[in-house]
Design an enzyme around this catalytic site. Structure first.
Site, short mmCIF file in Angstrom:
data_model
loop_
_atom_site.label_atom_id
_atom_site.label_comp_id
_atom_site.label_asym_id
_atom_site.label_seq_id
_atom_site.Cartn_x
_atom_site.Cartn_y
_atom_site.Cartn_z
N GLU A 111 0.84 -1.23 -0.06
CA GLU A 111 0.07 0.00 0.12
C GLU A 111 0.84 1.24 0.11
OE1 GLU A 111 -2.43 1.80 -0.86
OE2 GLU A 111 -4.44 1.26 0.50
N ASP A 112 0.17 2.34 -0.34
CA ASP A 112 0.94 3.68 -0.34
C ASP A 112 0.97 4.22 1.00
OD1 ASP A 112 -1.80 3.86 -0.57
OD2 ASP A 112 -1.84 5.49 -2.03
N ASP A 143 -4.03 5.64 6.71
CA ASP A 143 -4.17 6.70 7.50
C ASP A 143 -5.21 6.45 8.62
OD1 ASP A 143 -5.24 9.40 8.51
OD2 ASP A 143 -6.24 9.92 6.76
N PHE A 164 -2.13 15.99 4.92
CA PHE A 164 -2.41 15.29 3.73
C PHE A 164 -1.39 15.39 2.64
CE2 PHE A 164 -4.64 14.73 -0.35
CZ PHE A 164 -5.45 13.84 -0.13
N ARG A 213 -0.36 12.43 -8.83
CA ARG A 213 0.08 10.93 -8.37
C ARG A 213 1.65 10.93 -9.13
NH1 ARG A 213 -3.80 7.40 -6.55
NH2 ARG A 213 -6.14 7.78 -7.31
#
Ligand code: IMP
Ligand code: MG
Length: 178
Positions: free
Chosen positions: A98-99, A102, A151, A164
């Site tokens: 995963e990136d 959160d 963020f 991206r």
């Protein structure tokens, strides 16, 4: 694009160096095991590309696409499979790539979904982890970087599908989303 960004949190060099360490660790941990890398589209594309190429040997890759975020900056908790895996994971050692984690809602959902398919094991590798995740009981085996609760975009991560393609991970100027 520069005006939309606040500051660079991680450079491409830092990211690649850390992924190389993780790849070696993963390779050692899964020695002799049937490892399958599972990427979560679209954010994990860059992480997967660099992590898999840094592996000292070869491992198969599959992809899943889920939706949980819409175009805002807060997790909705609503998860939907948009594209399921092509491969059968029965008896295999699955490593989810995963990136970012959160709230952890997305990954806990994916993990239990995959665990219901009788794999030998399911572990998680994430490039980034935010402090919020401490609130959910989710065991993450490989973490690239712990980052502040801001963020971020770039290196696969988007804001409303933009940014991206940045090579670095950067914070977004609040003016972009407020
Ligand atoms: P969680 O369910 O709250 O853990 O959210 C996980 C997903 O939300 C990630 O896979 C990302 O798609 C998205 N996400 C969370 N934080 C960020 C961020 O800072 N930038 C971009 N996307 C994020
Ligand atoms: Mg994602």
């Amino acid at each position: 694009m520069g005006a939309d960004l606040d500051r660079v949190l991680l450079t491409e060099e830092q990211i690649l160096a850390r992924l190389e360490q993780l790849s070696e660790q993963i390779w050692a941990d899964y020695e002799g095991k049937d490892l399958l890398l599972v990427g979560v589209l679209k954010g994990a594309v860059m992480v997967m590309a660099d992590l898999m190429r840094a592996l000292p040997g070869t491992a198969p890759v599959d992809w899943m696409a889920i939706s949980s975020y819409g175009s805002g900056t807060k997790s909705s908790g609503v998860v939907r499979i948009i594209k399921d895996l092509d491969l059968d994971i029965t008896g295999r050692h699955v490593l989810i790539v995963e990136d970012i984690i959160d709230s952890g809602l997305t990954l806990s959902w994916i993990r239990s979904n995959l665990e219901s398919r009788s794999p030998a094991s399911v572990e998680i590798c994430t490039l980034l982890r935010k402090p919020e995740v401490a609130k959910v009981a989710i065991d993450v085996k490989y973490v690239g970087f712990d980052i502040p609760n801001e963020f971020v975009v770039g290196y696969g991560l988007d804001y409303a599908e933009r940014f991206r393609n940045l090579r670095c991970v950067a914070t977004l100027a609040p003016s972009v989303y407020s």
